[in-house]
Design a protein around this motif. Structure first.
Motif, PDB file in Angstrom:
ATOM      1  N   GLN A 120       0.833  -1.207   0.000  1.00  0.00           N
ATOM      2  CA  GLN A 120       0.000   0.000   0.000  1.00  0.00           C
ATOM      3  C   GLN A 120       0.870   1.261   0.000  1.00  0.00           C
ATOM      4  O   GLN A 120       0.567   2.237  -0.681  1.00  0.00           O
ATOM      5  CB  GLN A 120      -0.924  -0.013   1.221  1.00  0.00           C
ATOM      6  CG  GLN A 120      -1.907   1.157   1.254  1.00  0.00           C
ATOM      7  CD  GLN A 120      -2.791   1.105   2.501  1.00  0.00           C
ATOM      8  OE1 GLN A 120      -2.828   0.086   3.207  1.00  0.00           O
ATOM      9  NE2 GLN A 120      -3.499   2.186   2.766  1.00  0.00           N
ATOM     10  N   VAL A 121       1.975   1.219   0.764  1.00  0.00           N
ATOM     11  CA  VAL A 121       2.875   2.370   0.826  1.00  0.00           C
ATOM     12  C   VAL A 121       3.496   2.640  -0.542  1.00  0.00           C
ATOM     13  O   VAL A 121       3.618   3.788  -0.973  1.00  0.00           O
ATOM     14  CB  VAL A 121       3.988   2.137   1.877  1.00  0.00           C
ATOM     15  CG1 VAL A 121       5.046   3.233   1.794  1.00  0.00           C
ATOM     16  CG2 VAL A 121       3.395   2.076   3.268  1.00  0.00           C
ATOM     17  N   VAL A 122       3.869   1.572  -1.251  1.00  0.00           N
ATOM     18  CA  VAL A 122       4.448   1.739  -2.589  1.00  0.00           C
ATOM     19  C   VAL A 122       3.470   2.460  -3.504  1.00  0.00           C
ATOM     20  O   VAL A 122       3.863   3.328  -4.305  1.00  0.00           O
ATOM     21  CB  VAL A 122       4.854   0.369  -3.184  1.00  0.00           C
ATOM     22  CG1 VAL A 122       5.282   0.524  -4.640  1.00  0.00           C
ATOM     23  CG2 VAL A 122       5.972  -0.260  -2.363  1.00  0.00           C
ATOM     24  N   GLY A 123       2.189   2.142  -3.369  1.00  0.00           N
ATOM     25  CA  GLY A 123       1.183   2.809  -4.186  1.00  0.00           C
ATOM     26  C   GLY A 123       0.979   4.259  -3.797  1.00  0.00           C
ATOM     27  O   GLY A 123       0.806   5.129  -4.653  1.00  0.00           O
ATOM     28  N   ILE A 124       1.005   4.541  -2.505  1.00  0.00           N
ATOM     29  CA  ILE A 124       0.782   5.909  -2.023  1.00  0.00           C
ATOM     30  C   ILE A 124       1.954   6.816  -2.368  1.00  0.00           C
ATOM     31  O   ILE A 124       1.781   7.954  -2.804  1.00  0.00           O
ATOM     32  CB  ILE A 124       0.551   5.903  -0.493  1.00  0.00           C
ATOM     33  CG1 ILE A 124      -0.745   5.153  -0.154  1.00  0.00           C
ATOM     34  CG2 ILE A 124       0.511   7.323   0.061  1.00  0.00           C
ATOM     35  CD1 ILE A 124      -0.917   4.893   1.331  1.00  0.00           C
ATOM     36  N   LEU A 125       3.170   6.292  -2.183  1.00  0.00           N
ATOM     37  CA  LEU A 125       4.387   7.102  -2.375  1.00  0.00           C
ATOM     38  C   LEU A 125       5.025   6.784  -3.718  1.00  0.00           C
ATOM     39  O   LEU A 125       6.194   6.402  -3.793  1.00  0.00           O
ATOM     40  CB  LEU A 125       5.369   6.842  -1.229  1.00  0.00           C
ATOM     41  CG  LEU A 125       4.843   7.116   0.183  1.00  0.00           C
ATOM     42  CD1 LEU A 125       5.894   6.724   1.222  1.00  0.00           C
ATOM     43  CD2 LEU A 125       4.454   8.587   0.353  1.00  0.00           C
ATOM     44  N   ASP A 126       4.279   6.920  -4.744  1.00  0.00           N
ATOM     45  CA  ASP A 126       4.763   6.584  -6.080  1.00  0.00           C
ATOM     46  C   ASP A 126       6.071   7.303  -6.393  1.00  0.00           C
ATOM     47  O   ASP A 126       6.146   8.532  -6.364  1.00  0.00           O
ATOM     48  CB  ASP A 126       3.698   6.974  -7.107  1.00  0.00           C
ATOM     49  CG  ASP A 126       4.100   6.579  -8.523  1.00  0.00           C
ATOM     50  OD1 ASP A 126       4.757   5.525  -8.662  1.00  0.00           O
ATOM     51  OD2 ASP A 126       3.768   7.325  -9.453  1.00  0.00           O
ATOM     52  N   GLY A 127       7.130   6.533  -6.646  1.00  0.00           N
ATOM     53  CA  GLY A 127       8.415   7.097  -7.019  1.00  0.00           C
ATOM     54  C   GLY A 127       9.315   7.483  -5.857  1.00  0.00           C
ATOM     55  O   GLY A 127      10.473   7.836  -6.065  1.00  0.00           O
ATOM     56  N   VAL A 162      -2.416   3.435   6.798  1.00  0.00           N
ATOM     57  CA  VAL A 162      -1.270   2.529   6.832  1.00  0.00           C
ATOM     58  C   VAL A 162      -0.878   2.262   8.288  1.00  0.00           C
ATOM     59  O   VAL A 162      -0.799   3.193   9.106  1.00  0.00           O
ATOM     60  CB  VAL A 162      -0.066   3.134   6.073  1.00  0.00           C
ATOM     61  CG1 VAL A 162       1.181   2.272   6.253  1.00  0.00           C
ATOM     62  CG2 VAL A 162      -0.414   3.292   4.600  1.00  0.00           C
ATOM     63  N   ARG A 163      -0.630   0.994   8.593  1.00  0.00           N
ATOM     64  CA  ARG A 163      -0.173   0.618   9.936  1.00  0.00           C
ATOM     65  C   ARG A 163       1.359   0.730   9.982  1.00  0.00           C
ATOM     66  O   ARG A 163       2.057  -0.018   9.307  1.00  0.00           O
ATOM     67  CB  ARG A 163      -0.612  -0.806  10.274  1.00  0.00           C
ATOM     68  CG  ARG A 163      -2.123  -0.980  10.357  1.00  0.00           C
ATOM     69  CD  ARG A 163      -2.495  -2.449  10.391  1.00  0.00           C
ATOM     70  NE  ARG A 163      -2.187  -3.108   9.128  1.00  0.00           N
ATOM     71  CZ  ARG A 163      -2.290  -4.434   8.929  1.00  0.00           C
ATOM     72  NH1 ARG A 163      -2.658  -5.231   9.932  1.00  0.00           N
ATOM     73  NH2 ARG A 163      -2.008  -4.948   7.746  1.00  0.00           N
ATOM     74  N   VAL A 164       1.844   1.670  10.783  1.00  0.00           N
ATOM     75  CA  VAL A 164       3.280   1.931  10.878  1.00  0.00           C
ATOM     76  C   VAL A 164       3.833   1.280  12.147  1.00  0.00           C
ATOM     77  O   VAL A 164       3.453   1.642  13.262  1.00  0.00           O
ATOM     78  CB  VAL A 164       3.574   3.440  10.889  1.00  0.00           C
ATOM     79  CG1 VAL A 164       5.076   3.686  11.039  1.00  0.00           C
ATOM     80  CG2 VAL A 164       3.047   4.098   9.621  1.00  0.00           C
ATOM     81  N   SER A 165       4.708   0.300  11.969  1.00  0.00           N
ATOM     82  CA  SER A 165       5.307  -0.384  13.121  1.00  0.00           C
ATOM     83  C   SER A 165       6.504   0.374  13.683  1.00  0.00           C
ATOM     84  O   SER A 165       6.718   0.425  14.891  1.00  0.00           O
ATOM     85  CB  SER A 165       5.758  -1.797  12.717  1.00  0.00           C
ATOM     86  OG  SER A 165       4.696  -2.540  12.179  1.00  0.00           O
ATOM     87  N   ALA A 166       7.312   0.962  12.786  1.00  0.00           N
ATOM     88  CA  ALA A 166       8.495   1.723  13.204  1.00  0.00           C
ATOM     89  C   ALA A 166       8.864   2.673  12.085  1.00  0.00           C
ATOM     90  O   ALA A 166       8.661   2.368  10.895  1.00  0.00           O
ATOM     91  CB  ALA A 166       9.660   0.792  13.513  1.00  0.00           C
TER      92      ALA A 166
END
Length: 300
Positions: free
Chosen positions: A233-240, A269-273
């Motif tokens: 999901q992060v890869v999709g949100i932060l394209d590039g 997004v669930r952020v662990s660290a």
């Protein structure tokens, strides 16, 4: 405390130290690093006047003649030497009696203090032949501390010590430094140098390739390291912006971890660290040095 200009040492065609400009400031805890055969021990010997330079200049404690200031320097170079049939206390007494500056009236007190500082007070009457490697190393460090030096030059001082012993020596060096002693430490233990030292010099093939503060070497890279089970999901949100992805761990091109965290949380997004990426000292050393070598040759 230590300045060298164009310092060079050749053994025939072998260049052990090559045009080194070193600067150790008063109050530094200076870590001196490099692969095997990079010239570290040779440079330490040059600083102490144990070998002579082929060319260049050396200034230690404001003097261009290291022998003149040796009473103000404590040194431990490679394996410490001692008379095996004598006790640690007797070895220190003989050493303290040699050369100027070892006042007889205060000798007993200074020996007791040095043995206490390095953790040998309870075993100092054993013959040195009964000492372990770690105990011999502690004795060598006690010898370096006898004269309450302004400058400590140490080559692998924690060799042979267990983890607790390494921690004790680190704490001792920090205490001495805070009391006014400048520490110059040559070591292969990168984690220990990283925990102890405030400035670092790195040599490779006889040349000084890095000299900087520890804070500068480990400054943030401008990337953020992120752990999340929602990596895709992060890869999709932060394209590039994603630099690398390894399972749940991502490195993201972003200057502010707090801002990035807020953005990801808003997106569910669930952020662990999360935190700023910093290079380790190991990464710095590996980036600027080649493979270890026992020979450094220059083509005539």
């Amino acid at each position: 405390m230590i300045i060298t200009r164009g310092l060079t040492k050749r053994y025939g065609r072998v260049v052990a130290v090559d045009d080194v400009d070193l600067e150790v400031r008063e109050g530094d805890r200076y870590g001196f690093l490099g692969p095997n055969g990079s010239g570290k021990t040779t440079l330490v010997r040059l600083l102490l006047g144990l070998v002579y330079a082929t060319s260049g200049e050396i200034e230690v404690l404001g003097s261009s003649a290291p022998a003149r200031v040796l009473p103000s320097i404590g040194a431990l170079v490679e394996g410490p030497a001692a008379y095996p049939h004598l006790s640690g206390r007797q070895n220190l007494s003989l050493l303290d009696a040699a050369g100027p500056g070892g006042r007889r009236r205060t000798r007993k007190r200074r020996i007791e203090d040095a043995l206490e500082q390095v953790g040998l007070a309870g075993v100092d009457r054993r013959p040195v032949r009964a000492y372990s490697l770690g105990m011999r190393q502690r004795l060598g460090l006690a010898a370096a501390l006898l004269r309450q030096p302004r400058l400590l030059i140490l080559d692998e001082p924690t060799n042979g010590l267990d983890p607790r012993g390494i921690r004790e020596i680190r704490d001792l060096l920090i205490t001495l430094n805070e009391a006014g002693t400048t520490v110059f430490l040559s070591s292969h233990l990168l984690a220990e140098v990283e925990a102890l030292c405030t400035r670092v010099g790195i040599v490779d093939r006889g040349r000084l390739v890095v000299q900087d503060s520890m804070d500068s070497l480990r400054a943030p890279t401008g990337h953020v390291v992120l752990e999340t089970p929602d990596a895709a999901q992060v890869v999709g949100i932060l394209d590039g912006q994603v630099v690398t992805r390894d399972g749940t761990r991502l490195v993201v091109r972003h200057p502010d971890p707090a801002e990035l965290n807020a953005t990801l949380v808003r997106e569910g997004v669930r952020v662990s660290a999360i935190g700023a990426e910093r290079r380790t000292l190991e990464e710095v050393v590996l980036n600027v040095t080649g493979h270890g070598s026992d020979r450094v040759e220059r083509t005539p």
